[in-house]
Design a protein around this motif. Structure first.
Motif, PDB file in Angstrom:
ATOM      1  N   SER A 130      -3.270   4.738  -6.918  1.00  0.00           N
ATOM      2  CA  SER A 130      -4.131   4.591  -8.371  1.00  0.00           C
ATOM      3  C   SER A 130      -2.659   6.052  -8.841  1.00  0.00           C
ATOM      4  O   SER A 130      -3.368   5.919 -10.182  1.00  0.00           O
ATOM      5  CB  SER A 130      -5.244   4.933  -7.667  1.00  0.00           C
ATOM      6  OG  SER A 130      -5.857   4.036  -7.613  1.00  0.00           O
TER       7      SER A 130
ATOM      8  N   GLN B 179      -7.979  -0.216 -11.585  1.00  0.00           N
ATOM      9  CA  GLN B 179      -8.579  -0.570 -10.181  1.00  0.00           C
ATOM     10  C   GLN B 179     -10.148  -0.468 -10.340  1.00  0.00           C
ATOM     11  O   GLN B 179     -10.929  -1.454 -10.220  1.00  0.00           O
ATOM     12  CB  GLN B 179      -8.681   0.705  -9.020  1.00  0.00           C
ATOM     13  CG  GLN B 179      -9.107  -0.458  -7.612  1.00  0.00           C
ATOM     14  CD  GLN B 179      -8.683   1.051  -6.699  1.00  0.00           C
ATOM     15  OE1 GLN B 179      -8.004   2.195  -7.281  1.00  0.00           O
ATOM     16  NE2 GLN B 179      -9.038   0.814  -5.545  1.00  0.00           N
TER      17      GLN B 179
ATOM     18  N   ASP C 286      -3.786  -2.994 -10.371  1.00  0.00           N
ATOM     19  CA  ASP C 286      -4.174  -2.046  -9.361  1.00  0.00           C
ATOM     20  C   ASP C 286      -5.093  -2.456  -8.520  1.00  0.00           C
ATOM     21  O   ASP C 286      -6.646  -2.884  -9.206  1.00  0.00           O
ATOM     22  CB  ASP C 286      -5.042  -0.887  -9.821  1.00  0.00           C
ATOM     23  CG  ASP C 286      -5.054   0.254  -8.546  1.00  0.00           C
ATOM     24  OD1 ASP C 286      -4.409   0.061  -7.091  1.00  0.00           O
ATOM     25  OD2 ASP C 286      -5.118   1.651  -8.556  1.00  0.00           O
ATOM     26  N   GLU C 287      -4.845  -3.187  -7.655  1.00  0.00           N
ATOM     27  CA  GLU C 287      -5.724  -3.895  -6.870  1.00  0.00           C
ATOM     28  C   GLU C 287      -6.933  -4.973  -7.843  1.00  0.00           C
ATOM     29  O   GLU C 287      -8.062  -4.761  -7.838  1.00  0.00           O
ATOM     30  CB  GLU C 287      -6.767  -3.184  -6.225  1.00  0.00           C
ATOM     31  CG  GLU C 287      -6.530  -2.289  -5.130  1.00  0.00           C
ATOM     32  CD  GLU C 287      -7.702  -1.928  -3.907  1.00  0.00           C
ATOM     33  OE1 GLU C 287      -8.585  -2.682  -3.739  1.00  0.00           O
ATOM     34  OE2 GLU C 287      -7.599  -1.367  -3.381  1.00  0.00           O
TER      35      GLU C 287
ATOM     36  N   GLY D 156     -11.011   4.683  -4.218  1.00  0.00           N
ATOM     37  CA  GLY D 156     -11.583   3.796  -4.477  1.00  0.00           C
ATOM     38  C   GLY D 156     -12.020   3.334  -2.753  1.00  0.00           C
ATOM     39  O   GLY D 156     -13.461   2.761  -2.791  1.00  0.00           O
TER      40      GLY D 156
END
Ligand SMILES: Nc1ncnc2c1ncn2[C@@H]1O[C@H](COP(=O)(O)OP(=O)(O)OP(=O)(O)O)[C@@H](O)[C@H]1O
Ligand SMILES: [Mg+2]
Length: 508
Positions: free
Chosen positions: A53, A95, A175-176, A407
């Motif tokens: 990230s 994220q 991001d995710e 995260g």
């Protein structure tokens, strides 16, 4: 320093090489390198806290690098704000959702770059029309005029995706993005990503799920401890190879299942029904047992768990904890009786982002740590230290604000917080979602240990290997009903999938 090897011949869209970033004493990124090419979906993987990230935020201009080079479209660049990267054609889905809760969905999509008509008036209708058409492409059913406050995480994520798509970007970074999406939404997102790829855009995709990485991506870069490790073509690599590169060692046993002696029934659910959501659900969990609630996303598993714990209502049925009936709709009572529920949406329902790790972990046990009306920092830290260590929370100190953790590390803090209540019945919803492979086996070992200590564990999981590896018994839910109750021996992938996709009548 050399750039990662080329995976395809097209001239790169974006090249990062040897990029570093520290926050005071914390080195978030030691040496990040990445080459994105047009028409490619590139995966970036690594353990929690590996620096993924941080790399994304440097690309976005949210952070400025301390060292290394950054080239975009063949030119060296220094983005000092996110507006600059956006203007240059880089769209980022972070994220953590970054929407403004009080602005409408449409206003959020166009944040900071409203189309103007003559005389500088904002063209509200054009904005709304574009949002409607983007939502159609994405198959989203969200009112463009409502405020984003109160939208589910999945819907917020979809608004973020629409926002990124509306930029007509050359680079899309995700991001995710799938952590909070259901199967159908993930499929839709993937088809949009593939369409953008086919138009020649470069896509960066971060995920902890190997099935997604292998399904969607053509190239993969591995990071470890803030450093670039490798870049390979997906076709030339395997999950085992990638895992080894991510954790720097062989991960042999992902699911160290230990069968514990089984004791009394600690959780008993009988005939639990919530009209239209789940129906006539009955099961028992005994001390020492891990019982999995398996099934497809949306089958009603989380709803059953939430109702049993008392955060959601139910219409009929009973819940009994250690032989005593538990009144419905009273989570405080449930907690005092030894029940704990670790929710699925840990980011929103879990961590207090502007408090330290110690404060977060001890949030649920403040009463117990208080002696003569005083809660000392020492007591808080001692308790938190133990939990942070068990989970390998990677942070410079226990005062580190939860909001600055990666995260996955935030999630570990939330799980620790609930385990600190020392429950006798633990309900965990997707315990390893967003958690990297190395820590995943730690979480599994921990659940196994807890069962060994006599806890009754109900585990909701959408990951079949996790269900089959961890559970002593598997309950399969299909459209709000339990369609199978399988022993560890009976629970083959075929048996679970069959029950997950067929009604009770069809399975008989
Ligand atoms: N603003 C910040 N202040 C202090 N430390 C930070 C900050 N941002 C990131 N870090 C630290 O840098 C490291 C890398 O974090 P990063 O968020 O990049 O990891 P990640 O690879 O995205 O992990 P995850 O898979 O858990 O999302 C972590 O140890 C994190 O705590
Ligand atoms: Mg991250």
């Amino acid at each position: 320093m050399t750039a990662p090897p080329a995976a395809s011949p097209a001239a790169p869209t974006l090249v990062l090489d040897g990029v570093a970033k520290s926050f005071g004493p914390v080195v978030a990124l030691r040496s990040g390198s990445l080459t994105l090419r047009p028409g490619s979906v590139h995966a970036l993987i690594g353990e929690n806290g590996a620096g993924k990230s941080t790399l994304v935020k440097i690309i976005a201009g949210l952070y400025q690098r301390d060292a290394g080079t950054f080239e975009y479209l063949g030119e060296p660049v220094d983005f000092t704000t996110t507006a600059e990267s956006k203007d240059a054609g880089i769209a980022v889905i972070y994220q953590e959702p970054t929407l403004f809760p009080d602005l409408s969905v449409t206003e959020n999509v166009f944040m900071g770059r409203q189309p103007t008509m003559s005389f500088g008036r904002i063209d509200k209708k054009a904005m709304r029309d574009e949002v409607v058409s983007l939502f159609e492409q994405l198959g989203v059913h969200v009112d463009p005029d409502r405020p984003t406050r109160g939208l589910s995480i999945a819907d917020q994520q979809l608004v973020e995706i629409a926002k990124a798509m509306s930029l007509d970007a050359k680079v899309l970074v995700m991001d995710e993005p799938t952590a909070a999406l259901s199967g159908v939404e993930v499929e839709r997102l993937f088809s949009v990503a593939r369409a953008l790829r086919d138009e020649g855009r470069a896509i960066l995709f971060i995920s902890h799920r190997f099935d997604e990485v292998f399904d969607l991506c053509d190239t993969v870069t591995v990071m470890r401890d803030g450093e670039y490790i490798s870049t390979s073509a997906i076709a030339d690599t395997t999950v085992d190879q990638l895992v080894r590169q991510m954790v720097g060692r062989d991960v042999t046993d992902l699911f160290p299942k230990v069968v514990a002696p089984v004791g009394d029934v600690l959780l008993k659910v009988e005939g639990l029904t919530r009209t239209g959501v789940f129906h006539d659900v009955s099961f028992e969990v005994r001390a020492g047992e891990i019982v999995a609630l398996a099934g497809l996303v949306g089958a009603g598993r989380s709803e059953i768990a939430r109702a049993a714990f008392g955060v959601d209502p139910y219409d009929s049925g009973t819940v009994t904890v250690a032989g005593k009936p538990l009144p419905g709709g009273d989570p405080t009572k449930a907690m005092s009786r030894g029940l704990a529920l670790i929710p699925e949406d840990r980011r929103r329902q879990g961590a207090v982002l502007d408090s330290g790790i110690a404060r977060n972990v001890t949030l649920t046990i403040r009463d117990r740590l208080t002696r003569f009306g005083v809660l000392t920092n020492a007591a808080e830290n001692a308790s938190a230290r133990e939990w942070a260590a068990r989970f390998e929370v990677r942070a410079p100190s226990l005062d580190t604000l939860a909001g600055t953790l990666s995260g996955g590390n935030q999630q570990k803090v939330v799980i620790a917080k609930w385990l600190a209540t020392e429950p006798s019945v633990l309900i965990v919803d997707e315990p390893t979602r967003g958690i990297d492979v190395g820590t995943k086996s730690e979480v599994h070992r921990l659940l196994s240990d807890l069962a060994g200590q006599g806890l009754a564990i109900l585990m909701i999981s959408s990951e079949l290997p996790e269900v089959l590896g961890m559970a002593d018994r598997v309950l399969v839910v299909h459209e709000g009903r339990i369609t199978a109750n399988l022993t560890r021996e009976e629970a083959t992938p075929e048996a679970v999938m069959h029950a997950a996709t067929h009604s009770l009548e069809e399975t008989r």
